[in-house]
Design a protein around this motif. Structure first.
Motif, short mmCIF file in Angstrom:
data_model
loop_
_atom_site.label_atom_id
_atom_site.label_comp_id
_atom_site.label_asym_id
_atom_site.label_seq_id
_atom_site.Cartn_x
_atom_site.Cartn_y
_atom_site.Cartn_z
N LEU A 89 39.29 51.33 -0.55
CA LEU A 89 38.27 50.54 0.16
C LEU A 89 38.19 49.12 -0.43
O LEU A 89 38.11 48.13 0.30
CB LEU A 89 36.90 51.21 0.04
CG LEU A 89 35.81 50.65 0.96
CD1 LEU A 89 36.00 51.16 2.38
CD2 LEU A 89 34.42 51.04 0.46
N ARG A 90 38.23 49.05 -1.77
CA ARG A 90 38.16 47.73 -2.41
C ARG A 90 39.36 46.88 -2.04
O ARG A 90 39.27 45.67 -1.88
CB ARG A 90 38.10 47.90 -3.93
CG ARG A 90 36.74 48.39 -4.41
CD ARG A 90 36.41 47.85 -5.79
NE ARG A 90 37.35 48.32 -6.80
CZ ARG A 90 37.74 47.60 -7.84
NH1 ARG A 90 37.28 46.38 -8.01
NH2 ARG A 90 38.59 48.10 -8.73
N GLU A 91 40.51 47.57 -1.88
CA GLU A 91 41.74 46.84 -1.61
C GLU A 91 41.83 46.43 -0.14
O GLU A 91 42.18 45.30 0.18
CB GLU A 91 42.90 47.78 -1.99
CG GLU A 91 44.28 47.20 -1.92
CD GLU A 91 45.32 48.33 -2.08
OE1 GLU A 91 45.15 49.19 -2.98
OE2 GLU A 91 46.28 48.36 -1.28
N LYS A 92 41.46 47.36 0.76
CA LYS A 92 41.70 47.13 2.18
C LYS A 92 40.48 46.64 2.95
O LYS A 92 40.61 46.19 4.09
CB LYS A 92 42.20 48.44 2.84
CG LYS A 92 43.51 48.94 2.29
CD LYS A 92 44.66 48.04 2.72
CE LYS A 92 45.97 48.48 2.08
NZ LYS A 92 47.11 47.63 2.46
N ALA A 93 39.32 46.80 2.37
CA ALA A 93 38.12 46.43 3.14
C ALA A 93 37.11 45.64 2.29
O ALA A 93 35.92 45.95 2.28
CB ALA A 93 37.47 47.69 3.72
N PRO A 94 37.59 44.61 1.57
CA PRO A 94 36.65 43.87 0.72
C PRO A 94 35.53 43.21 1.52
O PRO A 94 34.45 42.97 0.98
CB PRO A 94 37.54 42.81 0.04
CG PRO A 94 38.77 42.71 0.88
CD PRO A 94 38.96 44.05 1.53
N GLU A 95 35.80 42.96 2.82
CA GLU A 95 34.78 42.30 3.65
C GLU A 95 33.56 43.20 3.87
O GLU A 95 32.50 42.73 4.27
CB GLU A 95 35.36 41.83 4.98
CG GLU A 95 35.84 42.94 5.91
CD GLU A 95 37.32 43.31 5.69
OE1 GLU A 95 37.73 43.45 4.53
OE2 GLU A 95 38.03 43.49 6.70
N LEU A 96 33.69 44.51 3.56
CA LEU A 96 32.52 45.40 3.71
C LEU A 96 31.42 45.07 2.70
O LEU A 96 30.31 45.58 2.80
CB LEU A 96 32.93 46.87 3.58
CG LEU A 96 33.68 47.49 4.76
CD1 LEU A 96 33.81 48.99 4.57
CD2 LEU A 96 33.01 47.19 6.10
N ILE A 97 31.74 44.20 1.75
CA ILE A 97 30.71 43.77 0.79
C ILE A 97 29.51 43.18 1.53
O ILE A 97 28.37 43.30 1.08
CB ILE A 97 31.30 42.78 -0.25
CG1 ILE A 97 30.40 42.70 -1.50
CG2 ILE A 97 31.51 41.39 0.35
CD1 ILE A 97 31.05 42.02 -2.69
N ASP A 98 29.77 42.59 2.72
CA ASP A 98 28.66 42.03 3.53
C ASP A 98 27.73 43.13 4.03
O ASP A 98 26.56 42.88 4.30
CB ASP A 98 29.20 41.29 4.77
CG ASP A 98 30.10 40.13 4.39
OD1 ASP A 98 29.99 39.67 3.24
OD2 ASP A 98 30.92 39.71 5.23
N ILE A 99 28.27 44.33 4.22
CA ILE A 99 27.45 45.41 4.78
C ILE A 99 26.90 46.30 3.66
O ILE A 99 25.70 46.60 3.63
CB ILE A 99 28.27 46.28 5.77
CG1 ILE A 99 28.84 45.40 6.89
CG2 ILE A 99 27.41 47.41 6.35
CD1 ILE A 99 29.73 46.15 7.88
#
Ligand code: ZN
Length: 555
Positions: free
Chosen positions: A95-105
């Motif tokens: 998740l950290r590698e492929k979806a760092p933009e989820l930090i907004d959610i």
């Protein structure tokens, strides 16, 4: 759904692994943030279900330790937990590698926690972690199966508590003799289990590249906001500003119970000559009083308590085959907190309605948060919810204690204040133990006794060789099972005293702040949460001194 109707089925590890792999593959291919969050929500669902099964198994095993079915299931989870944890870490890495933009959610705390979890786990640790779990289970079993002969009955350790605190000094002396004899007789095994745990954890720390277990222990406590030196500073504050305050409380208590100048360890838990205030009602009446109290306290607490009762989410009556102690846990599939305890006719029963319900209330509120990571709360915050609820419920103590409500208010305040030196001492002890893993059991006991002289200088163990030689800590589950947990209680106790001082000045304002803190759950880091709630950070020099000054005037 009522607890007894909740289905249990052992999770299929292979299927879980396959499902997790599928989610990770899809994260590889997902293009948009929205798509990635949809996948992440499926992960929530999978994890929630495994956790629900694990908690149901644990509760049913704790509820009857002689039931072989859930004993087997618990064994399964002991062995599987590291594997499940390793799966979670692999997923978090992806998740950290492929979806760092989820930090907004899901927020920066979630990402920081994933980083810590990753750092704290490696597949190579699994065999040692399994052994560690088995050792903790062995310790729990040893204590749970204690049978103490008392007035023609066989009592477990928990059921001895009322006699250890009897207002009749000769009764508590006799009770302590029997109670301590159990530990003294089992000292060799208690030493062996602890020694194996220390060596095991040290080995795990070293496998992760550290000198000892401490950094790994901190990561396991998910310390995402402060380090060892901040905690050492807090301990120094306790020694300087709080121990003298606590000692004054002990001296005043000694005078009140007529043992001034002659205080013994057997007087530790005794607050009044006519006995400690005990609940006036039966367990059922205590529960009913809890219902009335939470109805009156606020609409939110009323809804919560009714939910708990309707769904049989309390198992609080003492039974011989139950595990000792108490806790609150959470069943995510049902958004249901669960409270486990052993009512024994002492004020401890009311703590369950106040303290454990504080945890459960917060779990109930935050369980409605769609971002599951926000429930991933650290103990330094979680114990604020519970310990502050103990104070917020003060106006209703008369429902439980009748005309001794004021006595209970005093006892609770004194007990809470005197806990801070003890809890801090447990933390310092664990630092000594894990920073010096080659200490012999005897040297560990000497270190403990030395700390008692610093943190609880009034203690007099005359006549009790086992305690005099530093054995007291061997009854403390957390020291075996949950290293470095105890300082969180002390930090939280400090914040709950801030609430106590605040509510005495403005109850409504303090309650609004508390609700806010509960709802914020783990959506921010430690300092940010306290600041949002308007609380001072316990690490600030002078924090404890100011609270002690305010409380001193009340006592
Ligand atoms: Zn708690």
């Amino acid at each position: 759904m009522k607890f007894h109707e909740m289905p249990y089925e052992r999770p299929d590890l292979k299927a879980c692994q396959a499902a997790m792999k599928d989610l990770m593959d899809r994260l590889d291919r997902a293009a948009s943030k929205e798509e990635k969050f949809e996948i992440h929500k499926e992960y929530y669902k999978l994890r929630d279900h495994i956790m629900t099964m694990s908690e149901i198994s644990m509760i049913r095993n704790d509820a009857d330790m002689t039931d072989p079915v859930y004993e087997e299931e618990n064994k399964f989870f002991d062995e599987s937990r590291p594997i499940l944890q390793s799966m979670e870490v692999a997923y978090a890495r992806k998740l950290r590698e492929k979806a760092p933009e989820l930090i907004d959610i899901i927020g920066p705390v979630a990402f920081k926690n994933m980083e810590i979890a990753e750092r704290a786990m490696d597949d190579k640790l699994i065999p040692l972690m399994q052994e560690e779990n088995a050792l903790c289970t062995r310790y729990g079993r040893l204590l749970a199966t204690a049978k103490i002969e008392w007035e023609g009955e066989e009592l477990n350790l928990s059921l001895m508590t009322p006699y250890l605190r009897s207002s009749d000094r000769s009764v508590r002396k006799a009770a302590y003799e029997k109670y301590t004899a159990f530990f003294a007789e089992n000292q060799e095994e208690l030493d062996e289990i602890y020694d194996l745990l220390v060596k095991n954890r040290t080995e795990q720390g070293r496998m992760m590249g550290y000198d000892n277990f401490v950094p790994l222990g901190y990561d396991r406590m998910q310390r995402n906001s402060y380090d060892k030196s901040a905690i050492a500073d807090f301990r120094a504050q306790v020694k300087k500003d709080w121990v003298p305050f606590a000692e004054k409380i002990h001296q005043a208590r000694a005078e009140r119970i007529g043992v001034a100048g002659n205080m013994s360890y057997i007087d530790e838990g005794v607050y009044f000559l006519n006995g400690n205030p005990a609940p006036t009602g039966t367990p059922e009446e205590i529960l009913a009083a809890g219902g009335r109290m939470y109805d009156e306290l606020s609409p939110e607490t009323s809804e919560f308590f009714r939910f708990m009762q309707e769904n049989e989410l309390f198992d609080v009556l003492g039974r011989k085959t139950k595990r000792t102690g108490g806790y609150m846990t959470f069943l995510p599939d049902y958004n249901a907190p669960f409270i486990f305890a052993n009512f024994n006719g002492t004020a401890g029963d009311v703590d369950v309605i106040t303290h454990e319900c504080g945890h459960a209330f917060q779990g109930y509120l935050s369980g409605k948060d769609p971002i599951r990571e926000h429930a991933d709360i650290t103990m330094d915050i979680a114990e604020i919810h519970s310990m502050s609820m103990e104070f917020f419920t003060e106006p209703w103590y008369k429902l439980f204690f009748g005309d001794r409500a004021d006595d209970y208010t005093r006892m609770h305040l004194e007990d809470s204040a005197c806990f801070i030196p003890y809890g801090t001492m447990v933390d310092e002890f664990q630092h000594i133990v894990y920073e010096n893993p080659d200490l012999t059991p005897k040297a560990r006991r000497a270190a403990w006794r030395d700390l008692e002289r610093q943190y609880k200088p009034h203690l007099d163990y005359t006549g009790n060789e086992y305690y005099e030689n530093g054995g007291f800590w061997q009854k403390q589950h957390h020291i075996y099972d949950l290293p470095f947990y105890y300082i969180d209680y002390c930090l939280s106790q400090t914040c709950s005293f801030e609430y106590k001082v605040w509510m005495d000045e403005n109850y409504k304002e303090a309650w609004e702040s508390y609700l806010k803190l509960c709802r914020l759950s783990a959506s921010d880091f430690y300092g940010g949460l306290l600041e949002a709630a308007g609380l001072e950070i316990p690490f600030n020099d002078g924090c404890l001194r100011h609270i002690a000054e305010k409380l001193q005037s009340r006592l």
